[in-house]
Design a protein around this motif. Structure first.
Motif, PDB file in Angstrom:
ATOM      1  N   ALA A  73       0.836  -1.204   0.000  1.00 31.71           N
ATOM      2  CA  ALA A  73       0.000   0.000   0.000  1.00 31.71           C
ATOM      3  C   ALA A  73       0.876   1.262   0.000  1.00 31.71           C
ATOM      4  CB  ALA A  73      -0.908  -0.011   1.220  1.00 31.71           C
ATOM      5  N   GLU A  74       2.180   1.060  -0.157  1.00 26.73           N
ATOM      6  CA  GLU A  74       3.147   2.162  -0.210  1.00 26.73           C
ATOM      7  C   GLU A  74       3.124   3.007   1.066  1.00 26.73           C
ATOM      8  OE1 GLU A  74       3.990   4.003  -3.862  1.00 26.73           O
ATOM      9  OE2 GLU A  74       4.545   1.926  -4.385  1.00 26.73           O
ATOM     10  N   ILE A  75       2.939   2.353   2.185  1.00 28.96           N
ATOM     11  CA  ILE A  75       2.974   3.067   3.469  1.00 28.96           C
ATOM     12  C   ILE A  75       4.363   2.862   4.066  1.00 28.96           C
ATOM     13  CG2 ILE A  75       2.006   3.123   5.820  1.00 28.96           C
ATOM     14  CD1 ILE A  75      -0.670   2.160   4.502  1.00 28.96           C
ATOM     15  N   ASN A  76       4.999   3.974   4.472  1.00 23.46           N
ATOM     16  CA  ASN A  76       6.359   3.868   5.014  1.00 23.46           C
ATOM     17  C   ASN A  76       6.330   3.681   6.537  1.00 23.46           C
ATOM     18  OD1 ASN A  76       9.153   3.820   4.802  1.00 23.46           O
ATOM     19  ND2 ASN A  76       9.310   6.014   5.330  1.00 23.46           N
ATOM     20  N   MET A  77       7.213   2.804   6.999  1.00 17.30           N
ATOM     21  CA  MET A  77       7.275   2.544   8.433  1.00 17.30           C
ATOM     22  C   MET A  77       8.478   3.255   9.039  1.00 17.30           C
ATOM     23  SD  MET A  77       6.328  -1.516   8.223  1.00 17.30           S
ATOM     24  CE  MET A  77       7.323  -1.855   9.625  1.00 17.30           C
ATOM     25  N   HIS A  78       8.296   3.833  10.238  1.00 15.33           N
ATOM     26  CA  HIS A  78       9.412   4.490  10.926  1.00 15.33           C
ATOM     27  C   HIS A  78      10.032   3.569  11.958  1.00 15.33           C
ATOM     28  CE1 HIS A  78       8.106   8.112   8.992  1.00 15.33           C
ATOM     29  NE2 HIS A  78       6.914   8.054   9.584  1.00 15.33           N
ATOM     30  N   THR A 122       5.580 -13.907  22.455  1.00 12.86           N
ATOM     31  CA  THR A 122       5.331 -14.945  23.452  1.00 12.86           C
ATOM     32  C   THR A 122       5.539 -16.268  22.715  1.00 12.86           C
ATOM     33  OG1 THR A 122       2.992 -15.354  22.998  1.00 12.86           O
ATOM     34  CG2 THR A 122       3.497 -13.507  24.455  1.00 12.86           C
ATOM     35  N   LYS A 123       5.336 -17.376  23.421  1.00 15.69           N
ATOM     36  CA  LYS A 123       5.541 -18.695  22.817  1.00 15.69           C
ATOM     37  C   LYS A 123       4.642 -18.887  21.583  1.00 15.69           C
ATOM     38  CE  LYS A 123       3.999 -22.376  25.128  1.00 15.69           C
ATOM     39  NZ  LYS A 123       3.171 -23.262  24.311  1.00 15.69           N
ATOM     40  N   ASP A 124       3.386 -18.480  21.712  1.00  9.95           N
ATOM     41  CA  ASP A 124       2.425 -18.765  20.648  1.00  9.95           C
ATOM     42  C   ASP A 124       2.185 -17.605  19.682  1.00  9.95           C
ATOM     43  OD1 ASP A 124       1.935 -21.140  21.997  1.00  9.95           O
ATOM     44  OD2 ASP A 124       0.252 -20.284  23.116  1.00  9.95           O
ATOM     45  N   PHE A 125       2.270 -16.398  20.224  1.00  6.15           N
ATOM     46  CA  PHE A 125       1.907 -15.271  19.371  1.00  6.15           C
ATOM     47  C   PHE A 125       2.803 -14.067  19.648  1.00  6.15           C
ATOM     48  CE2 PHE A 125      -0.564 -14.808  23.244  1.00  6.15           C
ATOM     49  CZ  PHE A 125      -0.410 -13.457  23.550  1.00  6.15           C
ATOM     50  N   GLY A 126       2.717 -13.082  18.778  1.00 11.86           N
ATOM     51  CA  GLY A 126       3.458 -11.849  18.971  1.00 11.86           C
ATOM     52  C   GLY A 126       2.532 -10.675  18.687  1.00 11.86           C
ATOM     53  N   VAL A 127       2.881  -9.524  19.242  1.00 14.22           N
ATOM     54  CA  VAL A 127       2.126  -8.313  18.934  1.00 14.22           C
ATOM     55  C   VAL A 127       3.127  -7.328  18.326  1.00 14.22           C
ATOM     56  CG1 VAL A 127       0.759  -6.411  19.865  1.00 14.22           C
ATOM     57  CG2 VAL A 127       0.477  -8.716  20.808  1.00 14.22           C
ATOM     58  N   ALA A 128       2.872  -6.951  17.072  1.00 13.11           N
ATOM     59  CA  ALA A 128       3.772  -6.014  16.394  1.00 13.11           C
ATOM     60  C   ALA A 128       3.215  -4.613  16.547  1.00 13.11           C
ATOM     61  CB  ALA A 128       3.891  -6.386  14.922  1.00 13.11           C
ATOM     62  N   ARG A 129       4.051  -3.718  17.095  1.00 13.07           N
ATOM     63  CA  ARG A 129       3.655  -2.306  17.205  1.00 13.07           C
ATOM     64  C   ARG A 129       4.448  -1.545  16.150  1.00 13.07           C
ATOM     65  NH1 ARG A 129       4.301  -4.338  22.981  1.00 13.07           N
ATOM     66  NH2 ARG A 129       2.131  -4.754  23.497  1.00 13.07           N
ATOM     67  N   ILE A 130       3.740  -0.871  15.310  1.00 11.51           N
ATOM     68  CA  ILE A 130       4.372  -0.237  14.149  1.00 11.51           C
ATOM     69  C   ILE A 130       4.072   1.260  14.142  1.00 11.51           C
ATOM     70  CG2 ILE A 130       4.413  -0.179  11.619  1.00 11.51           C
ATOM     71  CD1 ILE A 130       3.615  -3.230  11.773  1.00 11.51           C
ATOM     72  N   PHE A 131       5.127   1.997  13.940  1.00 13.34           N
ATOM     73  CA  PHE A 131       5.014   3.448  13.827  1.00 13.34           C
ATOM     74  C   PHE A 131       5.125   3.747  12.348  1.00 13.34           C
ATOM     75  CE2 PHE A 131       5.866   7.697  15.561  1.00 13.34           C
ATOM     76  CZ  PHE A 131       5.035   7.622  16.663  1.00 13.34           C
ATOM     77  N   CYS A 132       4.034   4.180  11.754  1.00 16.21           N
ATOM     78  CA  CYS A 132       4.066   4.376  10.298  1.00 16.21           C
ATOM     79  C   CYS A 132       3.179   5.528   9.869  1.00 16.21           C
ATOM     80  CB  CYS A 132       3.621   3.093   9.604  1.00 16.21           C
ATOM     81  SG  CYS A 132       1.892   2.684   9.919  1.00 16.21           S
ATOM     82  N   GLU A 133       3.247   5.868   8.582  1.00 18.26           N
ATOM     83  CA  GLU A 133       2.355   6.879   8.010  1.00 18.26           C
ATOM     84  C   GLU A 133       0.949   6.267   7.965  1.00 18.26           C
ATOM     85  OE1 GLU A 133       5.655   8.329   4.677  1.00 18.26           O
ATOM     86  OE2 GLU A 133       3.990   7.028   4.089  1.00 18.26           O
ATOM     87  N   THR A 134      -0.047   7.096   7.989  1.00 21.36           N
ATOM     88  CA  THR A 134      -1.467   6.701   7.883  1.00 21.36           C
ATOM     89  C   THR A 134      -1.801   5.344   8.530  1.00 21.36           C
ATOM     90  OG1 THR A 134      -1.093   5.734   5.699  1.00 21.36           O
ATOM     91  CG2 THR A 134      -1.837   8.031   5.768  1.00 21.36           C
ATOM     92  N   PRO A 135      -1.634   5.245   9.864  1.00 24.37           N
ATOM     93  CA  PRO A 135      -1.893   3.956  10.523  1.00 24.37           C
ATOM     94  C   PRO A 135      -3.324   3.458  10.340  1.00 24.37           C
ATOM     95  CG  PRO A 135      -1.511   5.704  12.146  1.00 24.37           C
ATOM     96  CD  PRO A 135      -1.155   6.269  10.817  1.00 24.37           C
ATOM     97  N   GLU A 136      -4.304   4.374  10.216  1.00 22.59           N
ATOM     98  CA  GLU A 136      -5.700   3.937  10.032  1.00 22.59           C
ATOM     99  C   GLU A 136      -5.854   3.178   8.725  1.00 22.59           C
ATOM    100  OE1 GLU A 136      -4.834   6.994  10.990  1.00 22.59           O
ATOM    101  OE2 GLU A 136      -5.765   7.216  12.979  1.00 22.59           O
ATOM    102  N   VAL A 137      -5.208   3.749   7.661  1.00 26.69           N
ATOM    103  CA  VAL A 137      -5.286   3.102   6.347  1.00 26.69           C
ATOM    104  C   VAL A 137      -4.607   1.733   6.425  1.00 26.69           C
ATOM    105  CG1 VAL A 137      -4.640   3.282   3.902  1.00 26.69           C
ATOM    106  CG2 VAL A 137      -5.288   5.343   5.172  1.00 26.69           C
ATOM    107  N   ALA A 138      -3.423   1.717   7.063  1.00 29.55           N
ATOM    108  CA  ALA A 138      -2.673   0.461   7.182  1.00 29.55           C
ATOM    109  C   ALA A 138      -3.497  -0.586   7.925  1.00 29.55           C
ATOM    110  CB  ALA A 138      -1.353   0.703   7.900  1.00 29.55           C
ATOM    111  N   ALA A 139      -4.182  -0.151   8.991  1.00 31.63           N
ATOM    112  CA  ALA A 139      -4.975  -1.091   9.786  1.00 31.63           C
ATOM    113  C   ALA A 139      -6.102  -1.683   8.950  1.00 31.63           C
ATOM    114  CB  ALA A 139      -5.532  -0.414  11.028  1.00 31.63           C
TER     115      ALA A 139
END
Lengths: 140, 354
Positions: free
Chosen positions: A26-31, A38-55
């Motif tokens: 989507a051509e969104i740049n990440m900072h 955790t053993k089973d899952f991870g939570v990625a926190r991303i600082f990027c342009e237009t986070p609403e669009v990315a979500a």
């Protein structure tokens, strides 16, 4: 408060790559990217342009993604910068859920904090900390 | 012969007791001597001390015919013999005798204390009866080799009597049905039609001797077949084969019966969890492992690991208390759980096929 993109990922090969691919296409740049694992899952926190669009792109692609309000503080990129901020939080009885930092071009650093409780941003601002707003993020 | 009648009784022999090397298991007695924990020599000595004296002091009576033996009143016969002896000559007395007396020594009778002690030692060491569908071929072999015993499978169900409806003999290759107690049939689970011996289907049991709550053509939901070939062990009761599965969706996890609907019921109590779920069964070593894959509802906060871990813990605790089985809850990404067109595939059983 600024918006951070949060993505829930299973702790399995290729899942982070697929999420990042979806953002890239989507051509969104990440900072910055920070993964809590955790053993089973991870939570990625991303600082990027237009986070609403990315979500919404990630949600459409089948990911569990959300926009999370966090506090971003600009501090001088020098020894003790983060320590001063964290000491203030402790003294003000603020509990930090998680934090991550990244350096920006103009010799300063941005500390991103998820803090429990209300009015934290206001307290930090009143104490003289430089709170980063949306416009500043867009200018990165 | 008036040898002491020694009964060897074994009771309450458990797995722990099976591990007692060189000593007689708990609960084993010879006659009225408790020989638990004794070595063979100690038990033999105890038997000799208790019964050897009796044997030595015993007088054996030998009769001339079964008739005399049946009607024998020893005291009266003794009196008669004495009376006769007073009146007639020795040779006549000998010829008229209907009874002779002897002691252990003249009869060469010895107390087989060592043999009895050895038999007592063997109690619980020849074979073990283990009833459990979840036991794999490998686990059976391991139990048999580690304990040095034969593994005998037993079949039963609480509705009928618990373990004991059918049991494996030393020839293996099926479990002999206690056919004097139960009438077993195999039916087609869909049509209810009775199937001939040898064909796989659902086992149906009728109790023949039970007076309190008898079961008539009780559908067990267990899938097996009847083996009617003559068994080399000599028993004439027909056998059932090892169970192949169920005609319903009941799962047997570490020997515990679990229906997927029970898991679904627990999930329903968690509004944070979406209704899709999948149960994944695997084998870890010799034991079953259960993983439950669930998705969170779209509005559940995913940002904090603590919150996610807490949800997982709460769901696991609730499942444990409802099913008595440890379930590893895995929160997965949305849409990773297959949504099939018709009936959802809720259970993935990756346990080794027998």
């Amino acid at each position: 408060m600024i918006s951070q993109l949060t993505v829930f990922l299973q702790n399995e090969k290729g899942h982070l790559a697929r999420a990042v691919d979806a953002i890239a296409s989507a051509e969104i740049n990440m900072h910055a990217l920070y993964v809590a694992d955790t053993k089973d899952f991870g939570v990625a926190r991303i600082f990027c342009e237009t986070p609403e669009v990315a979500a919404s792109i990630l949600t459409d692609a089948g990911f569990r993604a959300a926009v999370t309000p966090v506090i971003a503080v600009r501090i001088p990129n020098e020894p003790g910068g983060l320590a001063r901020l964290l000491r203030f939080c402790e003294d003000a009885d603020m509990n930090i859920e998680y934090a991550y930092c990244f350096a920006v071009r103009d010799e300063s650093a941005i500390d991103v904090l998820k803090i429990e409780g209300d009015h934290c941003e206001q307290k930090l601002s009143e104490a003289g900390f430089h709170i980063v707003d949306h416009d500043e993020i867009d200018a990165l | 012969m008036a040898l002491a009648c020694a009964l060897i009784i074994g009771a309450g022999v458990g797995i722990d007791a099976l591990m007692t090397h060189g000593r007689i298991h708990q609960g084993v007695s010879i006659g009225d001597i408790d020989v638990s924990g004794m070595t063979v020599d100690e038990a033999a000595e105890a038997v000799q001390a208790r019964y050897g004296m009796h044997l030595a002091a015993t007088t054996a009576f030998i009769f001339d015919s079964q008739e005399t033996a049946d009607s024998a009143d020893i005291d009266q016969l003794m009196d008669e013999m004495d009376a006769v002896a007073e009146q007639i000559s020795v040779s006549e007395a000998q010829a008229n005798r209907t009874m002779w007396m002897a002691n252990a020594q003249t009869l060469d009778a010895v107390m087989p204390s060592h043999q009895l002690a050895t038999d007592a030692f063997e109690v619980g060491r020849e074979g073990g009866i283990f009833g459990a569908e979840p036991c794999s071929e490998n686990m059976r072999a391991e139990i048999a080799s580690k304990l040095g015993i034969q593994y005998c499978d037993v079949y039963g169900l609480s509705e009928i009597m618990g373990p004991g409806v059918a049991m494996e003999c030393k020839e293996r290759g099926g479990l002999h049905i206690a056919e004097d107690q139960f009438l077993c049939e195999i039916i087609d689970p869909d049509t209810g039609e009775a199937l001939p011996d040898g064909e796989w289907g659902e086992l149906v049991i009728t109790t023949l001797t039970r007076e309190c709550s008898p079961m008539i053509r009780y559908r067990t939901r267990d899938v097996t077949r009847i083996i009617s070939d003559a068994c080399a062990c000599g028993r004439t009761h027909r056998k059932i084969d090892r169970l192949r599965g169920r005609t319903d969706d009941m799962l047997i996890i570490r020997g515990v019966n679990v229906f997927p609907s029970q898991i679904e019921q627990v999930i329903t109590g968690f509004p944070e969890i979406a209704s899709q779920y999948q149960i994944v069964l695997t084998r870890e070593g010799a034991l079953d492992a259960v993983a439950l894959h669930v998705e969170t509802e779209p509005d559940f906060p995913i940002d904090e690991v603590r919150v996610l871990e807490d949800l997982k813990r709460r769901l696991q605790a609730e499942l444990k208390s409802n099913l008595q089985v440890n379930v590893d809850v895995k929160i997965v990404e949305p849409k990773t759980i297959e949504r099939s067109m018709g009936k959802a595939k809720r259970v993935i059983d990756l346990r080794e096929a027998e």
